[in-house]
Write an enzyme that holds these catalytic residues in place. Structure first.
Site, mmCIF file in Angstrom:
data_model
loop_
_atom_site.group_PDB
_atom_site.id
_atom_site.type_symbol
_atom_site.label_atom_id
_atom_site.label_comp_id
_atom_site.label_asym_id
_atom_site.label_seq_id
_atom_site.Cartn_x
_atom_site.Cartn_y
_atom_site.Cartn_z
ATOM 1 N N HIS A 29 10.061 -23.534 9.915
ATOM 2 C CA HIS A 29 8.981 -24.275 10.737
ATOM 3 C C HIS A 29 7.602 -24.129 10.268
ATOM 4 O O HIS A 29 6.847 -24.891 10.523
ATOM 5 C CB HIS A 29 9.270 -24.038 12.180
ATOM 6 N N CYS A 41 3.087 -2.813 4.081
ATOM 7 C CA CYS A 41 2.149 -1.607 4.367
ATOM 8 C C CYS A 41 3.031 -0.763 5.487
ATOM 9 O O CYS A 41 4.137 -1.035 5.716
ATOM 10 C CB CYS A 41 1.045 -1.993 4.907
ATOM 11 N N GLY A 42 2.635 0.325 6.143
ATOM 12 C CA GLY A 42 3.302 1.011 7.344
ATOM 13 C C GLY A 42 3.699 0.182 8.151
ATOM 14 O O GLY A 42 5.075 0.290 8.583
ATOM 15 N N THR A 43 3.111 -0.771 8.764
ATOM 16 C CA THR A 43 3.608 -1.501 9.942
ATOM 17 C C THR A 43 3.941 -3.107 9.491
ATOM 18 O O THR A 43 4.680 -3.534 10.042
ATOM 19 C CB THR A 43 2.361 -1.483 10.943
ATOM 20 N N GLY A 44 3.407 -3.408 8.278
ATOM 21 C CA GLY A 44 3.443 -4.604 7.911
ATOM 22 C C GLY A 44 2.342 -5.726 8.559
ATOM 23 O O GLY A 44 2.219 -6.730 8.043
ATOM 24 N N ASP A 87 0.900 -1.066 -0.050
ATOM 25 C CA ASP A 87 -0.116 0.067 0.010
ATOM 26 C C ASP A 87 1.000 1.332 -0.023
ATOM 27 O O ASP A 87 2.255 1.057 -0.115
ATOM 28 C CB ASP A 87 -0.884 -0.033 1.207
ATOM 29 N N GLY A 127 -1.160 -4.768 9.074
ATOM 30 C CA GLY A 127 -2.412 -4.762 8.301
ATOM 31 C C GLY A 127 -2.395 -5.796 7.202
ATOM 32 O O GLY A 127 -3.280 -6.457 7.094
ATOM 33 N N HIS A 177 7.131 -30.569 11.499
ATOM 34 C CA HIS A 177 6.437 -29.259 11.325
ATOM 35 C C HIS A 177 5.203 -29.573 10.186
ATOM 36 O O HIS A 177 4.334 -28.734 10.263
ATOM 37 C CB HIS A 177 7.244 -28.331 10.739
HETATM 38 C C1 RB5 Z 1 -1.751 3.226 6.351
HETATM 39 O O1 RB5 Z 1 -1.491 4.535 6.833
HETATM 40 C C2 RB5 Z 1 -1.567 2.179 7.130
HETATM 41 O O2 RB5 Z 1 -2.340 2.074 8.144
HETATM 42 C C3 RB5 Z 1 -1.160 0.901 6.713
HETATM 43 O O3 RB5 Z 1 -0.091 0.963 5.694
HETATM 44 C C4 RB5 Z 1 -0.755 -0.243 7.429
HETATM 45 O O4 RB5 Z 1 0.360 0.042 8.456
HETATM 46 C C5 RB5 Z 1 -1.640 -1.011 8.386
HETATM 47 O O5 RB5 Z 1 -1.570 -1.849 9.091
#
Ligand code: RB5
Length: 148
Positions: free
Chosen positions: A97, A64-67, A7, A69, A132
């Site tokens: 595993h 994504c921003g955090t990986g 994203d 979502g 596994h």
């Molecule tokens: C987008 O702003 C952010 O919410 C998305 O990239 C992600 O971090 C969600 O988990």
């Protein structure tokens, strides 16, 4: 063939990883997004993960921003075992595993140097099999349960 997608929050990191794949001669297919314009990571995860479960792509790299979502969304697709990693040990053992077929990284969490190490570890580590296997089969059995 490696599927790759992000994203907007993971777009810049994805660009850096694409440069690495190109330099290494690793074939990839980019499932978007194609700019930093805002988009929804579940849409990105679904299209990419379909290519993995259909066997068109062997593994996927999602950003994504955090990986987080995009990994939650990816894990809703039957046949996907997505791991969100920010350390090398996890990237290695999720292949050994869990036979993870999708690696998720956070563009706002890891820098390009660590991201490339994570990708290299993930792509070059084989599933250990053995004890596994039955655990992976149990994950598949959960996927197949209609009424929990
Ligand atoms: C987008 O702003 C952010 O919410 C998305 O990239 C992600 O971090 C969600 O988990």
């Amino acid at each position: 063939m490696i599927a790759i997608a992000s994203d907007h929050g993971g777009y810049e990191l994805k660009r850096g990883v694409i440069d690495y794949l190109k330099a290494k001669g690793i074939e990839y297919k980019d499932f978007g997004c194609y700019s930093t314009n805002s988009c929804d990571y579940p849409d990105i995860a679904l299209g990419t993960c379909k290519s993995v479960v259909k066997g068109e792509c062997e593994k996927a790299l999602l950003f994504c921003g955090t990986g987080i979502g995009i990994s939650i969304a990816a894990n809703k697709v039957a046949g996907i075992r997505a791991a969100c990693c920010s350390d090398i040990f996890s990237a290695k053992f999720t292949r050994l595993h869990n036979d993870a077929n999708v690696l998720c990284l956070g563009g706002r969490v890891v820098g390009i140097g660590l991201a490339l190490e994570l990708v290299e570890t993930f792509l070059n580590t084989e599933f250990e099999g053995g004890r596994h296997i039955k655990r992976i089969e149990k994950i598949t059995a959960i996927e197949n349960m209609q009424n929990l």
